[in-house]
Design a protein around this motif. Structure first.
Motif, PDB file in Angstrom:
ATOM      1  N   ASN A 100      37.983-136.689   4.583  1.00 42.52           N
ATOM      2  CA  ASN A 100      38.345-135.595   5.972  1.00 42.52           C
ATOM      3  C   ASN A 100      39.321-136.783   6.467  1.00 42.52           C
ATOM      4  O   ASN A 100      38.963-137.569   7.093  1.00 42.52           O
ATOM      5  N   ASN A 136      41.331-135.614   8.932  1.00 40.86           N
ATOM      6  CA  ASN A 136      41.391-135.045  10.377  1.00 40.86           C
ATOM      7  C   ASN A 136      40.571-135.878  11.414  1.00 40.86           C
ATOM      8  O   ASN A 136      40.093-136.744  11.172  1.00 40.86           O
ATOM      9  N   SER A 137      40.842-135.489  12.802  1.00 40.44           N
ATOM     10  CA  SER A 137      40.315-136.315  13.763  1.00 40.44           C
ATOM     11  C   SER A 137      38.879-135.814  14.201  1.00 40.44           C
ATOM     12  O   SER A 137      38.275-136.368  14.941  1.00 40.44           O
ATOM     13  N   ALA A 196      35.047-137.448  10.474  1.00 43.37           N
ATOM     14  CA  ALA A 196      36.338-137.577  10.455  1.00 43.37           C
ATOM     15  C   ALA A 196      36.635-138.995   9.730  1.00 43.37           C
ATOM     16  O   ALA A 196      35.730-139.911   9.920  1.00 43.37           O
ATOM     17  N   ALA A 226      38.584-126.982   7.304  1.00 40.30           N
ATOM     18  CA  ALA A 226      40.002-127.596   7.647  1.00 40.30           C
ATOM     19  C   ALA A 226      40.451-128.259   6.593  1.00 40.30           C
ATOM     20  O   ALA A 226      39.928-128.415   5.381  1.00 40.30           O
TER      21      ALA A 226
END
Length: 653
Positions: free
Chosen positions: A398, A400-401, A448, A479
């Motif tokens: 992952n 992403n944030s 994250a 996501a």
């Protein structure tokens, strides 16, 4: 439910919480000297320390339960359900309750003077409660404040019957010796009662054994009850046909009526039981059956084939080859059949990641890697060429944030198997079956910046040298997720190894890459089955192949064979009495299909070897039908394939 007694003093003196087998003297006698108001105990001259001192209270002498248990080779447990302490050895079970003057010895209730209590975290029990169960005698020397316990260490007689089921007059009974002496003395003698090598009559028999050790001490008796069954009878092979004369090409019905006294026929072997014969003359058919004990019986019957023809071989095969089985076709003649036109429609957003290069596992590393979002399908197909066993992982990272999820939807695994067609066929079948049931629904949450292993059924398999593992699987993501297909030796932690693993190059022959629009829907509205015809699938011209990229190199890729593409064919108007079969055109083919949501193999027990064979997928009934066929081309097989639509011969009497 039992739990270990956890007491303050026992924690400090763990030596006495662990049962120690009682050690005796060379004569087989054991002596334990206890000192009043002392923790000291001398067993055969060796000093041991009790958790609590020997205590006298209201005329009753109490001893620490764990201390005496340790000297007797026993242990102390706590039964939380019954709120009882259990002193258990190989031969005895004594149950105590705090502040109660009764206890249970091997299931029998008894009473004694005094009540068990807990002293500074240790259970204290009346000393005399253990004397009789363990065959101990007690003497005391008041002037020296000594209590002396003596008991004989008996050897233990034990055996088992290793022959399994015993039949009168047939089974040779074997006895496995399990006797031993807790004192360590050798077993030098034995005595049996009721022991027989063969029991001639059915019934229940008791066999008893005693053993004597080198100290001259005899054990207590040990008995085993043997249920001897009546003699096993051999099976009787028998079958019947519906008649004794048949035309050439006429279906022969074989009715297996073999029997066994235990109904345990484990093997049936037919010889010459063809569904039909195509030459006149006599044919002898034989059936051999074997029961669970290896006894056999054989039966033969001769039938006559007349010189009259009911069906040709081709007509008969089309009518009577069972679903999932194969029959012979004229391979070159298939290409002369008219083709059914169709249009492919991409059905929904579907990202497809194929990791098939390098196909041969020679090195640890990252075999493919790309970021995908939404609906993602994987195809993994590799053979281990390393000496070490390996595991194959799909690791989701992952980037992403915020946290993201990966949900396993469908999983089809094949192997590890010795043959590519075997692994590919099984994976295809299991993946198609997973589409007929509720989604797996396993959700992996990935914080994250972190990585997690997904699709754990894949990495649960250890792949040894020479074996092939194939996976078809669907996931959904919340996501964009970077997916890495990784191979490491089976003894390694993949997440720890990941930062040091290299990205491996393609092998120059097999396919890896990312493809879109991998769901293919085909609607055929025209009538099918009025004339023999065929449909071409997974070739490069009529059914174009998915295009994509190897994102690690930027190279454009063609999904050769369209392996991993999900086809759903809707044949809306199929004439009555139409045979639908699959015919390989590129070589051998071993796969599976969902036909009206029923799994059909190509084939049930083997594969389609070449273009001169076809596998039966379906036959329509007496009315026009809509038929749905779903499949994905099987890894390890050759493409393209043709679907054949053949009007069935007229049924004759």
């Amino acid at each position: 439910m039992f739990k270990k007694v956890s007491l303050v003093v026992l924690a400090a003196l763990m030596l006495f919480a662990i049962p120690v087998a009682a050690q005796g003297t060379s004569s087989g006698q054991n002596q334990l000297i206890l000192l009043q108001k002392s923790k000291q105990m001398y067993q055969n001259g060796k000093l041991y320390m009790a958790a609590q001192p020997l205590t006298e209270l209201k005329g009753t002498t109490y001893i620490s339960a764990t201390a005496i248990a340790g000297r007797l080779g026993a242990s102390v447990l706590y039964d939380a359900n019954k709120k009882e302490y259990v002193l258990r050895s190989a031969t005895n079970e004594l149950r105590y309750a705090v502040n109660k003057s009764s206890y249970t010895v091997n299931g029998t209730r008894s009473t004694f003077t005094g009540k068990p209590f807990v002293q500074k975290g240790s259970l204290m029990i009346p000393l005399r409660s253990v004397l009789k169960p363990f065959g101990m005698t007690l003497s005391s020397i008041p002037a020296q404040k000594k209590i002396i316990l003596s008991w004989t260490i008996k050897p233990v007689a034990k055996f088992n019957i290793t022959s399994g089921v015993v039949y009168a007059g047939q089974t040779e009974v074997t006895y496995g010796d399990m006797s031993y002496s807790p004192s360590g003395a050798a077993i030098v003698n034995e005595r049996w009662e009721g022991k027989q090598t063969t029991f001639e009559e059915a019934g229940t028999y008791t066999v008893t054994k005693w053993v004597q050790d080198a100290n001259g001490v005899w054990s207590d008796p040990y008995s085993v009850t043997i249920n001897v069954l009546a003699p096993n009878l051999p099976p009787e092979a028998r079958f019947a046909t519906d008649k004794s004369y048949y035309k050439m090409g006429e279906l022969i019905q074989y009715n297996d009526i073999s029997s066994d006294d235990e109904n345990k026929i484990t093997k049936r072997e037919w010889v010459n039981n063809a569904k039909a014969f195509f030459e006149p003359g006599e044919q002898t058919v034989t059936l051999k059956v074997t029961d669970a004990h290896g006894l056999t019986s054989e039966f033969s019957q001769t039938i006559s084939i007349t010189d009259e023809t009911l069906y040709t071989k081709q007509e008969f095969d089309q009518l009577y080859t069972e679903q999932g089985e194969k029959f012979a076709v004229d391979g070159p003649g298939v290409l002369k059949l008219p083709t059914q036109p169709y249009t492919v429609v991409s059905n929904g957003q579907q990202t497809f990641i194929r990791s098939n290069s390098p196909e041969m596992i020679n090195d640890e590393g990252i075999y493919y890697q790309d970021t995908a979002n939404g609906n993602v399908r994987f195809l993994i197909h590799n053979q281990n060429n390393r000496l070490n066993p390996v595991k194959i992982y799909i690791v989701a990272t992952n980037e992403n944030s915020a946290a993201a999820t990966v949900t396993d939807e469908r999983v089809g695994l094949g192997g590890p198997a010795p043959y590519v067609t075997q692994a590919g066929k099984a994976a295809t079948a299991n993946y198609l079956l997973s589409r007929t049931v509720n989604p797996v629904g396993t959700v992996t949450t990935i914080p994250a910046g972190q990585s997690r292993v997904v699709l754990s059924p894949l990495s649960s398999k250890e792949v040894v040298n020479g074996r092939i593992l194939t996976l078809y699987a669907d996931v959904t993501t919340s996501a964009p997720i970077k997916f890495s297909v990784i191979v490491v030796d089976a003894n390694k932690d993949v997440l720890q190894a990941l930062p040091q693993l290299p990205i491996l190059p393609r092998d120059g022959k097999h396919v890896r890459g990312t493809f879109e629009q991998a769901n293919r829907s085909i609607n055929v509205l025209q009538t099918i089955g009025d004339v023999p015809s065929r449909m071409i699938l997974a070739d490069k011209v009529v059914d174009t192949r998915l295009s994509g990229y190897d994102v690690l190199t930027g190279e454009a890729m063609s999904n050769d064979g369209n392996n991993g593409a999900m086809y759903v064919l809707n044949l809306w108007h199929v004439k009555p009495h139409t045979l639908i079969a699959v015919n390989p055109r590129g070589g051998h083919y071993g796969g599976a299909f969902l036909v009206n949501n029923k799994l059909v193999y190509a084939t049930n027990t083997t594969i389609l070897s070449n273009a001169n064979e076809a596998g039966v997928l379906y036959r329509t009934g007496d009315t026009e039908e809509a038929v749905t066929i779903a499949f994905t081309p099987a890894s390890g097989s050759n493409l393209p394939i043709n679907l054949l639509f053949l009007p069935l011969p007229e049924v004759k009497q």
